[in-house]
Design a protein around this motif. Structure first.
Motif, PDB file in Angstrom:
ATOM      1  N   GLU A  14       2.812   5.700  -7.779  1.00 20.79           N
ATOM      2  CA  GLU A  14       4.098   5.636  -8.467  1.00 20.79           C
ATOM      3  C   GLU A  14       4.295   6.757  -9.491  1.00 20.79           C
ATOM      4  O   GLU A  14       5.404   7.234  -9.698  1.00 20.79           O
ATOM      5  N   HIS A  48      -5.594   6.991  -4.169  1.00 17.99           N
ATOM      6  CA  HIS A  48      -4.341   7.068  -3.412  1.00 17.99           C
ATOM      7  C   HIS A  48      -4.188   8.540  -3.063  1.00 17.99           C
ATOM      8  O   HIS A  48      -4.695   9.398  -3.781  1.00 17.99           O
ATOM      9  N   SER A  82      -7.313   3.027  -1.689  1.00 16.77           N
ATOM     10  CA  SER A  82      -6.371   1.920  -1.879  1.00 16.77           C
ATOM     11  C   SER A  82      -5.915   1.428  -0.517  1.00 16.77           C
ATOM     12  O   SER A  82      -5.637   2.227   0.377  1.00 16.77           O
ATOM     13  N   GLY A  85      -1.508   1.050  -1.162  1.00 12.99           N
ATOM     14  CA  GLY A  85      -0.555   2.128  -0.873  1.00 12.99           C
ATOM     15  C   GLY A  85       0.599   2.093  -1.855  1.00 12.99           C
ATOM     16  O   GLY A  85       0.390   1.983  -3.062  1.00 12.99           O
ATOM     17  N   THR A 106      -9.609  -1.382  -1.858  1.00 13.27           N
ATOM     18  CA  THR A 106      -8.985  -2.474  -2.604  1.00 13.27           C
ATOM     19  C   THR A 106      -8.470  -3.547  -1.649  1.00 13.27           C
ATOM     20  O   THR A 106      -8.117  -3.275  -0.502  1.00 13.27           O
ATOM     21  N   ASP A 108      -5.651  -6.469  -2.269  1.00 16.42           N
ATOM     22  CA  ASP A 108      -4.689  -7.051  -3.211  1.00 16.42           C
ATOM     23  C   ASP A 108      -4.435  -8.503  -2.820  1.00 16.42           C
ATOM     24  O   ASP A 108      -4.015  -8.785  -1.696  1.00 16.42           O
ATOM     25  N   GLU A 225      -3.112   6.730 -12.661  1.00 15.51           N
ATOM     26  CA  GLU A 225      -2.401   5.635 -11.980  1.00 15.51           C
ATOM     27  C   GLU A 225      -1.912   4.600 -12.994  1.00 15.51           C
ATOM     28  O   GLU A 225      -0.849   4.012 -12.813  1.00 15.51           O
TER      29      GLU A 225
HETATM   30  N1  KMH Z   1       0.676   1.074  -5.667  1.00 17.06           N
HETATM   31  C1  KMH Z   1       0.726  -0.345  -5.666  1.00 17.06           C
HETATM   32  C2  KMH Z   1       1.891  -0.833  -4.839  1.00 17.06           C
HETATM   33  C3  KMH Z   1      -4.042  -0.889  -4.851  1.00 17.06           C
HETATM   34  O1  KMH Z   1      -4.352   0.266  -5.009  1.00 17.06           O
HETATM   35  O2  KMH Z   1      -4.590  -1.634  -4.032  1.00 17.06           O
HETATM   36  C4  KMH Z   1      -0.527  -0.980  -5.177  1.00 17.06           C
HETATM   37  C5  KMH Z   1      -1.774  -0.578  -5.837  1.00 17.06           C
HETATM   38  C6  KMH Z   1      -2.933  -1.496  -5.671  1.00 17.06           C
HETATM   39  O3  KMH Z   1      -1.909   0.459  -6.457  1.00 17.06           O
END
Ligand code: KMH
Ligand code: ZN
Length: 271
Positions: A14, A48, A82, A85, A106, A108, A225
């Motif tokens: 982001e 990422h 990640s 994403g 990761t 989630d 991040e």
């Molecule tokens: N960018 C987020 C939508 C992860 O890395 O697993 C998800 C996130 C979590 O950053």
């Protein structure tokens, strides 16, 4: 107390160069930022990746190029791609880096609000499918917890065989749940005995919660991040600068820093 594992979340999906011009997009920039964090004391790179123009991507080839670049500069670092994403990606897109057989990735463990109208969707079937594939591919999940109920999901899915124990959790405070010591302690008390945990404080909460995590015996994640400032109003020059600050706090509190191999030992990773 175990030595401190520092994870550097160097890029995210982001944050942009408009927030901080040092946010990495290209393969070279990703390598540079990972190296700065590693040299400062990070043992895990939470990864990422982006296209050269900054667009987030989960493309397997792009991940491979970035991982190769990181390993060229930091041969023993643990890379944790990640599978979150960016908001709106399909499960298939998100899963691509696990095909490269990383040591960790990761996982989630629930759906949450992600600012404005954004919803980060992780249905029960998504979580179970990701968990099952990570077991098949020999990838240790870091359970991403954006809200307290996500711990309960992880415990339920572990009992059902979708996640192996002992689990490793990352508590992300300041996205959906409040960034308070009360909530962090509640979560630490809620995970199964034998689990390990990391705290990620978002924005201005990054360093205060890092200090609390260090004192409590947990581990710490910092990086662009989650936060782009080294102090109020001053942009960080690199991810390494953020890691250096954590190392200074840890030293003041008498906590030693784990090398990547010591982190592997603590987390039960096979190299
Ligand atoms: N960018 C987020 C939508 C992860 O890395 O697993 C998800 C996130 C979590 O950053
Ligand atoms: Zn992430």
């Amino acid at each position: 107390m175990d030595k401190l594992i520092i994870t550097a979340a160097i890029c995210g999906a982001e944050v942009t160069k408009e927030h901080n011009p040092n946010v990495p997009y290209t393969v070279e920039e990703i390598g540079r930022e990972a190296e700065s964090a590693y040299k400062a004391g990070a043992s895990i790179i939470h990864l990422h990746v982006r296209e050269d123009d900054g667009t987030p991507t989960q493309d397997k080839a792009r991940f491979k190029a970035c991982i190769d670049e990181i390993l060229k500069r930091c041969p023993d670092v643990i890379i944790q791609p990640s599978t979150g994403g960016a908001v709106g990606m399909t499960d298939e897109e998100r899963l691509q880096p696990t095909e490269l057989g990383p040591e960790m990735a990761t996982l989630d463990c629930g759906t949450c609000n992600f600012g404005g109208d954004e919803i980060f969707v992780n249905t029960e079937n998504t979580i179970k499918n990701f968990g099952r594939l990570m077991i098949e591919r020999g990838v240790k999940p870091e359970i991403e917890v954006f809200d307290k109920g996500m711990i309960d999901y992880a415990i339920k899915y572990a009992k059902q065989g979708f996640i192996k124990e002992p689990m490793h959790f990352d508590f992300v405070l300041g996205v959906q749940m409040a960034a308070t010591v009360r909530d962090l302690s509640f979560m630490v008390d809620s995970i199964p005995a034998g689990s390990t945990w990391t705290v990620s404080g978002v924005g201005r909460h990054e360093m205060p919660l890092a200090a609390v995590g260090i004192a409590m015996g947990g581990h710490v994640r910092v990086g662009f991040e989650d936060n782009v400032y080294i102090e109020k109003g001053v942009l960080a020059k690199s991810n390494g600068e953020l890691v250096e600050k954590v190392v200074r706090i840890a030293k003041e509190l008498g906590r030693e820093i784990a090398t990547p191999d010591e982190a592997r030992e603590i987390l039960g990773l096979k190299k």
